[in-house]
Write an enzyme that holds these catalytic residues in place. Structure first.
Site, PDB file in Angstrom:
ATOM      1  N   HIS A   1       5.508   4.995   3.322  1.00  0.00           N
ATOM      2  CA  HIS A   1       4.773   5.414   2.118  1.00  0.00           C
ATOM      3  C   HIS A   1       5.011   4.420   0.967  1.00  0.00           C
ATOM      4  O   HIS A   1       4.090   4.078   0.224  1.00  0.00           O
ATOM      5  CB  HIS A   1       5.244   6.796   1.647  1.00  0.00           C
ATOM      6  CG  HIS A   1       4.991   7.916   2.607  1.00  0.00           C
ATOM      7  ND1 HIS A   1       6.001   8.597   3.235  1.00  0.00           N
ATOM      8  CD2 HIS A   1       3.826   8.491   3.031  1.00  0.00           C
ATOM      9  CE1 HIS A   1       5.481   9.554   3.998  1.00  0.00           C
ATOM     10  NE2 HIS A   1       4.165   9.510   3.899  1.00  0.00           N
TER      11      HIS A   1
ATOM     12  N   GLY B   1       4.066  13.901   1.112  1.00  0.00           N
ATOM     13  CA  GLY B   1       5.462  13.994   0.691  1.00  0.00           C
ATOM     14  C   GLY B   1       6.434  13.668   1.808  1.00  0.00           C
ATOM     15  O   GLY B   1       6.048  13.140   2.845  1.00  0.00           O
TER      16      GLY B   1
ATOM     17  N   MET C   1       7.867   4.752  11.346  1.00  0.00           N
ATOM     18  CA  MET C   1       8.380   5.735  10.391  1.00  0.00           C
ATOM     19  C   MET C   1       7.378   6.871  10.246  1.00  0.00           C
ATOM     20  O   MET C   1       6.173   6.656  10.219  1.00  0.00           O
ATOM     21  CB  MET C   1       8.639   5.073   9.047  1.00  0.00           C
ATOM     22  CG  MET C   1       9.832   4.169   9.097  1.00  0.00           C
ATOM     23  SD  MET C   1      10.358   3.732   7.457  1.00  0.00           S
ATOM     24  CE  MET C   1      11.722   2.660   7.879  1.00  0.00           C
TER      25      MET C   1
ATOM     26  N   SER D   1       7.316  11.124   8.483  1.00  0.00           N
ATOM     27  CA  SER D   1       8.058  12.234   7.863  1.00  0.00           C
ATOM     28  C   SER D   1       8.601  13.166   8.933  1.00  0.00           C
ATOM     29  O   SER D   1       9.633  13.800   8.763  1.00  0.00           O
ATOM     30  CB  SER D   1       7.140  13.017   6.921  1.00  0.00           C
ATOM     31  OG  SER D   1       6.599  12.150   5.955  1.00  0.00           O
TER      32      SER D   1
ATOM     33  N   VAL E   1       4.975   0.546   9.130  1.00  0.00           N
ATOM     34  CA  VAL E   1       6.385   0.222   8.852  1.00  0.00           C
ATOM     35  C   VAL E   1       7.236   0.964   9.879  1.00  0.00           C
ATOM     36  O   VAL E   1       7.010   2.150  10.150  1.00  0.00           O
ATOM     37  CB  VAL E   1       6.773   0.618   7.414  1.00  0.00           C
ATOM     38  CG1 VAL E   1       8.253   0.373   7.164  1.00  0.00           C
ATOM     39  CG2 VAL E   1       5.926  -0.157   6.414  1.00  0.00           C
TER      40      VAL E   1
ATOM     41  N   GLN F   1      -5.101  20.894   6.954  1.00  0.00           N
ATOM     42  CA  GLN F   1      -5.137  19.960   8.083  1.00  0.00           C
ATOM     43  C   GLN F   1      -4.150  20.327   9.187  1.00  0.00           C
ATOM     44  O   GLN F   1      -3.958  19.572  10.128  1.00  0.00           O
ATOM     45  CB  GLN F   1      -4.950  18.514   7.605  1.00  0.00           C
ATOM     46  CG  GLN F   1      -3.593  18.173   7.046  1.00  0.00           C
ATOM     47  CD  GLN F   1      -3.603  16.790   6.410  1.00  0.00           C
ATOM     48  OE1 GLN F   1      -4.200  16.584   5.356  1.00  0.00           O
ATOM     49  NE2 GLN F   1      -2.966  15.819   7.055  1.00  0.00           N
TER      50      GLN F   1
ATOM     51  N   GLN G   1      -2.086   2.210   8.753  1.00  0.00           N
ATOM     52  CA  GLN G   1      -2.619   2.028  10.121  1.00  0.00           C
ATOM     53  C   GLN G   1      -1.927   2.959  11.108  1.00  0.00           C
ATOM     54  O   GLN G   1      -2.443   3.234  12.185  1.00  0.00           O
ATOM     55  CB  GLN G   1      -2.441   0.570  10.577  1.00  0.00           C
ATOM     56  CG  GLN G   1      -3.182   0.286  11.883  1.00  0.00           C
ATOM     57  CD  GLN G   1      -2.652  -0.915  12.628  1.00  0.00           C
ATOM     58  OE1 GLN G   1      -2.468  -1.975  12.022  1.00  0.00           O
ATOM     59  NE2 GLN G   1      -2.406  -0.770  13.918  1.00  0.00           N
TER      60      GLN G   1
ATOM     61  N   ASP H   1      -1.851   6.000  11.035  1.00  0.00           N
ATOM     62  CA  ASP H   1      -2.877   7.023  11.299  1.00  0.00           C
ATOM     63  C   ASP H   1      -4.219   6.299  11.426  1.00  0.00           C
ATOM     64  O   ASP H   1      -5.100   6.440  10.574  1.00  0.00           O
ATOM     65  CB  ASP H   1      -2.884   8.043  10.170  1.00  0.00           C
ATOM     66  CG  ASP H   1      -1.559   8.767  10.052  1.00  0.00           C
ATOM     67  OD1 ASP H   1      -1.387   9.797  10.696  1.00  0.00           O
ATOM     68  OD2 ASP H   1      -0.668   8.263   9.335  1.00  0.00           O
TER      69      ASP H   1
ATOM     70  N   HIS I   1       8.943   8.061   2.921  1.00  0.00           N
ATOM     71  CA  HIS I   1       9.825   7.101   3.590  1.00  0.00           C
ATOM     72  C   HIS I   1       9.305   5.700   3.262  1.00  0.00           C
ATOM     73  O   HIS I   1       8.320   5.545   2.526  1.00  0.00           O
ATOM     74  CB  HIS I   1       9.860   7.379   5.096  1.00  0.00           C
ATOM     75  CG  HIS I   1       8.504   7.491   5.729  1.00  0.00           C
ATOM     76  ND1 HIS I   1       7.626   6.428   5.817  1.00  0.00           N
ATOM     77  CD2 HIS I   1       7.843   8.557   6.265  1.00  0.00           C
ATOM     78  CE1 HIS I   1       6.514   6.816   6.402  1.00  0.00           C
ATOM     79  NE2 HIS I   1       6.604   8.114   6.674  1.00  0.00           N
TER      80      HIS I   1
HETATM   81  P1  AMP Z   1       1.402  11.335   5.365  1.00  0.00           P
HETATM   82  O1  AMP Z   1       2.321  11.679   4.240  1.00  0.00           O
HETATM   83  O2  AMP Z   1       2.047  11.383   6.705  1.00  0.00           O
HETATM   84  O3  AMP Z   1       0.081  12.048   5.293  1.00  0.00           O
HETATM   85  O4  AMP Z   1       1.044   9.803   5.178  1.00  0.00           O
HETATM   86  C1  AMP Z   1       0.503   9.333   3.979  1.00  0.00           C
HETATM   87  C2  AMP Z   1       0.019   7.917   4.178  1.00  0.00           C
HETATM   88  O5  AMP Z   1       1.120   7.112   4.597  1.00  0.00           O
HETATM   89  C3  AMP Z   1      -1.024   7.825   5.294  1.00  0.00           C
HETATM   90  O6  AMP Z   1      -2.037   6.898   4.879  1.00  0.00           O
HETATM   91  C4  AMP Z   1      -0.242   7.294   6.453  1.00  0.00           C
HETATM   92  O7  AMP Z   1      -1.015   6.545   7.378  1.00  0.00           O
HETATM   93  C5  AMP Z   1       0.764   6.396   5.755  1.00  0.00           C
HETATM   94  N1  AMP Z   1       1.935   6.177   6.602  1.00  0.00           N
HETATM   95  C6  AMP Z   1       2.648   7.127   7.267  1.00  0.00           C
HETATM   96  N2  AMP Z   1       3.618   6.551   8.004  1.00  0.00           N
HETATM   97  C7  AMP Z   1       3.508   5.212   7.803  1.00  0.00           C
HETATM   98  C8  AMP Z   1       4.221   4.064   8.295  1.00  0.00           C
HETATM   99  N3  AMP Z   1       5.238   4.184   9.155  1.00  0.00           N
HETATM  100  N4  AMP Z   1       3.839   2.845   7.875  1.00  0.00           N
HETATM  101  C9  AMP Z   1       2.786   2.715   7.004  1.00  0.00           C
HETATM  102  N5  AMP Z   1       2.083   3.740   6.499  1.00  0.00           N
HETATM  103  C10 AMP Z   1       2.432   4.975   6.900  1.00  0.00           C
END
Ligand code: AMP
Length: 280
Positions: free
Chosen positions: A37, A31, A184, A186, A176, A61, A148, A150, A34
């Site tokens: 996502h 969640g 970017m 969260s 991104v 986690q 990528q 993560d 941005h």
């Molecule tokens: P999260 O909500 O932070 O667990 O991220 C969910 C998914 O979005 C994960 O696969 C992250 O690697 C991906 N993600 C997070 N930030 C970015 C970004 N700046 N650019 C591309 N994918 C992202």
């Protein structure tokens, strides 16, 4: 777009998609969505007939003292964004739906989760793998899209999918970035304005690293300069700067087999990560 809270309802929806002969993509998130996502949702829709976005702030986690309590929560606008992107379904389970009382089974992987973020955040990848395995079982996706950003997470999930015979194709999507290069995340909203300015050093140090690698500098020298660059920022605390093999994450002495250059830096209690791939 459907908004679904229960596993049973999601399973029913998945059966409907399947009986219509449609392919399914899953985009797991925590969640506070941005543009990073949203890019995953677009990639999902380019590669499958249906896109399911899961939004679950996975307590398993986060370690003790980490930022679970201060993690941003913007569920109403997240749902609107998913609808605007053309997602078919948003799955928003409660903690109790995912971890009902008596829950006792965890996915543990050896090797890859023991270094980089896993070394700083014990138990983090156990929580990630467990929830991702559950989501794969529930949504039965043909493809799943991860970022990528993560990088370590994406290769650990690929390993799990192969080891446990999940028939899902994992797609890794590009990072991104904000206009100044900051990846970017969260968590960026939790940076003070001063820390936000300093945080651009992650990307700047990686850009330097890429050029230095291309001009033949060694990993050791590059990591040393990156550390100096980052530590010049008054509030940056380096968690790690690592140059490693892109697939097995072992340390490398040169770039002949490619590399991932990965950094994790604290600004106050906000921990930011970023990486770039060299010849991989
Ligand atoms: P999260 O909500 O932070 O667990 O991220 C969910 C998914 O979005 C994960 O696969 C992250 O690697 C991906 N993600 C997070 N930030 C970015 C970004 N700046 N650019 C591309 N994918 C992202």
């Amino acid at each position: 777009m459907k908004t679904i809270e229960s596993i049973n309802t999601l399973r029913k929806t998945v059966r409907e998609y399947r009986s219509a002969g449609e392919s399914i993509a899953l985009v797991p998130t925590m969640g506070a969505l941005h543009a990073g996502h949203l890019s995953l949702i677009q990639i999902a829709l380019e590669n499958a007939d249906r896109c399911i976005v899961s939004i679950f702030l996975n307590p398993a986690q986060f370690g003790p003292g980490e930022d679970l309590d201060s993690y941003p929560r913007t569920i109403e606008s997240d749902i609107k964004e998913c609808r605007a992107q053309g997602a078919d379904c948003v799955f928003i389970p409660s903690n109790n739906e995912i971890y009902p009382s008596g829950f006792a089974t965890w996915i543990q992987q050896s090797g890859l989760p023991e270094v980089l973020c896993g070394a700083s955040r014990p138990g983090h990848f156990r929580g990630v793998l467990t929830v991702v395995a559950k989501l794969f079982n529930i949504a039965q996706p043909d493809i799943a899209v991860f970022g990528q950003k993560d990088y370590q997470q994406s290769i650990i999930i690929r390993r799990m999918a192969a080891d446990l015979n999940f028939s899902v194709k994992i797609i890794t999507a590009p990072v991104v970035r904000e206009s100044d290069g900051l990846a970017m995340s969260s968590r960026n909203v939790n940076l003070t304005s001063e820390h936000r300015k300093q945080a651009v050093i992650l990307h700047q140090s990686l850009s330097f690293a890429r050029q230095a690698a291309e001009s033949g500098k060694s990993p050791d020298v590059i990591a040393g300069v990156m550390r100096e660059m980052i530590e010049e920022q008054p509030d940056a605390k380096v968690d790690y700067i690592e140059i490693r093999h892109p697939f097995d994450l072992t340390p490398v002495d040169d770039f002949s087999h490619g590399a991932v250059i990965a950094v994790a830096v604290f600004f106050g209690n906000v921990r930011l990560i970023d990486n770039c791939l060299i010849n991989a």
